[in-house]
Structure formats: C-alpha cells, structure tokens
Design an enzyme around this catalytic site. Structure first.
Site: not given
Length: 395
Positions: A209, A278, A288, A323, A337, A341
């Site tokens: 990122n 993530d 393949k 964050f 969150k 969390k």
C-alpha cells in the site's frame, strides 16, 4: 520548539570546531537561546565572531571576561543552561573534566552546572584508544555525563579510524532528546508499528500500500522525546527512521504479527499505526491460474488481525491505540472498531480529505474513545503525534 531554553555550547581546540556554527545555527532556527564558550585553543581554529553573528550573544572565551555588575560569568552561565554540549571534546578537556580541574571558563562552568551534560569526543584514533582517555571517558559516564560516540573515517591528521566528530545533525538530535519535551513518559515502554507490509506474490512481485511510515515514526519520536523506552516495529517505509528507538524490521503482515505478539506483554502503551495488509496470497502460479482472457486469478487468505489480538490479550493498565482509515462513515465505523477490537482509542482519518492519510506531511484526525469523539484540526504529523500522546496521558 526550544523557546525559553538555553543551550550552552562548549567548543574546545580541535579542527572539528568548524562544525559547531552549524549546530548553533540549527538551535537558533528552533528558537533556542544559545551561549557559546570557547577555550583559547579553540580560538586558533575558528573565530568567536562566527558564533556571535549567529547567536547574537557574546562568545565567552575568558574566565574573568564580563565579570561586571556583580556577575560571575561561569556561575551565571552554569545557572542559565538547560543542557551543555561540549563538542569537539579534546582528550585534554575530557581529562580535566574527569578529575574536576577547573582552570578556564569552560571547565569552571561545567563543574558549576547542574543540568544535563553531553560530550562529543573528537581526536586522533590512538589518543581516543589510549587507556587513559578510555578511563577518563568512563569516569565521566559514571558522573552522569552523556557521551556521543565518535564517528569513523578519514581524520585530519591523515589516519583513518574512530575519532571524527559526528555531523551537526547528530549532535542536534542529542540536544533535542534532552530539551524538546517534558519527560512525562520516563519508565514507560511503548511499542509502535509503522509502514506498509508487503505480501509476496513471487520472488519479484508483492502486494502493498501507499504508507510511508511518517505518522508511525512521528509517534515513536514523540514518545522517545518524552523519555519512553520505544520499540518500533517497521515494515516498508520511505520516511526517516527516528533516532534513539529500538527498531525491528519486518516484511509481511505475518512477520509483524509475530513480532508484536512476542513484544506486547512487556509494553505499557501499544500504538498500531502500520498499514497492514488484510490479505496475503495463498497460492500463486501464473502458469497454472492464468485465464483464457489473459487475466490472473489470485487466491487470498486473511492475515492475522494485530489490533484484535492486542485487545483480546490486553493486560491490566495497558493502553491500546489503533488507527482507522476510512472513506465514508468515519465516526460510525471507527466507534465500531473501538468496541470490537477492545481498544482504548482509535485515531480516525478520512483518506478523501485533503492533507490527510498516506504520503503527506500533515494529517487531520479524530480521536475516538469511550468518553466521546474529539476532532482535531489539520496539522503536521509531528503535532498530531504530540496530541495523540497527550490524549493517551489524559493531558
């Protein structure tokens, strides 16, 4: 940053004295009051006028100079100083200081001062390695002096080895650590994650990122300046790593998770500022799984949730900060969150807002805690880091 602080520079008779006007200039730019003392030998290498032009203060060179109006100069200087840096520090001055000899303005002032004292030895390699010099430096350390290790390289005498005075930027970092902040985090252990994890597709390619690591680095530096013992677990970054912190380098989300897991139980404050992937590729073989239209099919698996792990294993008294980078529903998503969390604070920002998010020198954040929502104005990431630490310490 240093307004109201007085830095006392002691310059002794070494050729590296030419670097010290750059140190004085750096301090002036941060609004410090700079007083300079020079030994008579130092004046053979550089003129006191250089310092007077920069600091707008008289450069002090004589023990009895300026003793008028009842002022005793070495006592006046000693009482005014918030920190003293002696650089370059010759073997002669180091020996005098180690044994309490005060036969000039510089040594008398240092002996009378109660503030923090830093010395930066600079001399010929053989002089530096002489057992007498080694003993004197160790003696100063025992007396509470902080010693900046000499750099290595080509010396003025033509020898190569240790003995060079570090660059002005390094000397300024030592001064900054001492006077930039109130030491309100002494005794605390802080863990900060920073940077962008990389998930390998093959030996050449990876998923990542846009994180530069600047926000996490600002947080690590802020905690360090306040006196904390800081460990920085960093993935890929482009920003400059802060000094005086313990750095652990990782590459992938899994590596970061394992490092944080092993370190977390010993920490008082943990700030997850890294932009962690993530998902990571589960299988990848271009031959393949290439489709008939030329596109590639990629199988992904979820990486371990670092913040969730920290919340589940939070010890008593530990502060967990995460964050949240959102593009919509900033407050609602961040509040969810915080609860999910089991964190103590979420620092939320909207990636669509100008000046916030990745690759900028500024940030605009909102603090989400159980006590409410506290929006902050757009500011430098350094000032945002300061505000985050103030919030953690309930200031």
């Amino acid at each position: 940053m240093y307004k109201g602080k007085t830095v006392l520079l002691g310059v002794t008779g070494g050729i590296a004295a030419y670097k010290m006007p750059y140190v004085a200039s750096g301090l002036i730019k941060k609004n410090a009051n700079v007083e300079v003392m020079m030994t008579k030998n130092a004046c053979e290498f550089i003129s006191p006028m250089n310092f007077e032009a920069l600091t707008k203060n008289k450069c002090h060179t004589d023990l009895f100079d300026g003793e008028d109006g009842g002022k005793i100069m070495h006592i006046t200087l000693a009482k005014s100083a918030d920190v003293i840096l002696i650089a370059p520090a010759t073997a002669n001055v180091i020996a005098k200081l180690a044994h309490g000899i005060a036969d000039d303005l510089l040594t008398s002032t240092v002996l009378a001062a109660t503030c923090h004292k830093i010395i930066a030895p600079a001399m010929n390699t053989n002089m530096l390695r002489n057992p007498i010099t080694i003993s004197n430096i160790e003696r100063l350390k025992a007396f509470g002096f902080e010693v900046i290790e000499p750099a290595e390289g080509f010396l003025a005498c033509g020898d190569e080895g240790a003995g060079k005075l570090p660059e002005p930027a390094v000397l300024l970092e030592y001064i900054e650590r001492e006077i930039a902040r109130e030491k309100d985090m002494v005794g605390k252990k802080v863990l900060v994650t920073s940077g962008a994890t990389r998930e390998a597709l093959d030996p050449v390619r990876f998923i990542t990122n846009h994180s530069t690591g600047r926000m996490g680095f600002a947080l690590a530096k802020e905690a360090m300046l306040r006196g904390a013992d800081v460990t920085l677990v960093k993935a890929s970054t482009t920003a400059e790593v802060p000094p005086f912190v313990n750095v652990v380098n990782v590459e992938s989300a899994e590596e970061m998770f394992e490092e944080v897991k092993s370190l977390s139980s010993d920490m008082d404050i943990i700030i997850k500022a890294a932009a962690v992937s993530d998902y990571t590729p589960e299988t990848f073989s271009e031959e393949k799984i290439k489709k008939s239209d030329g596109s590639i099919s990629l199988s992904l698996k979820r990486t371990n949730d670092i913040l969730a792990y920290l919340g589940e294993h939070k010890k008593e008294g530990q502060f967990i900060c995460g964050f949240s980078m959102e593009t919509e529903n900033l407050i609602e998503n961040s509040q969810k969150k915080l609860q999910k969390k089991n964190a103590d604070m979420i620092v939320a920002n909207n990636l669509k807002e100008a000046g916030a998010g990745f690759g900028t020198e500024t940030n605009k954040v909102t603090f989400i805690t159980k006590d409410g929502v506290f929006p902050q104005e757009l500011d430098s990431k350094e000032n945002v880091a300061k505000a985050i630490m103030d919030r953690i310490l309930n200031k």
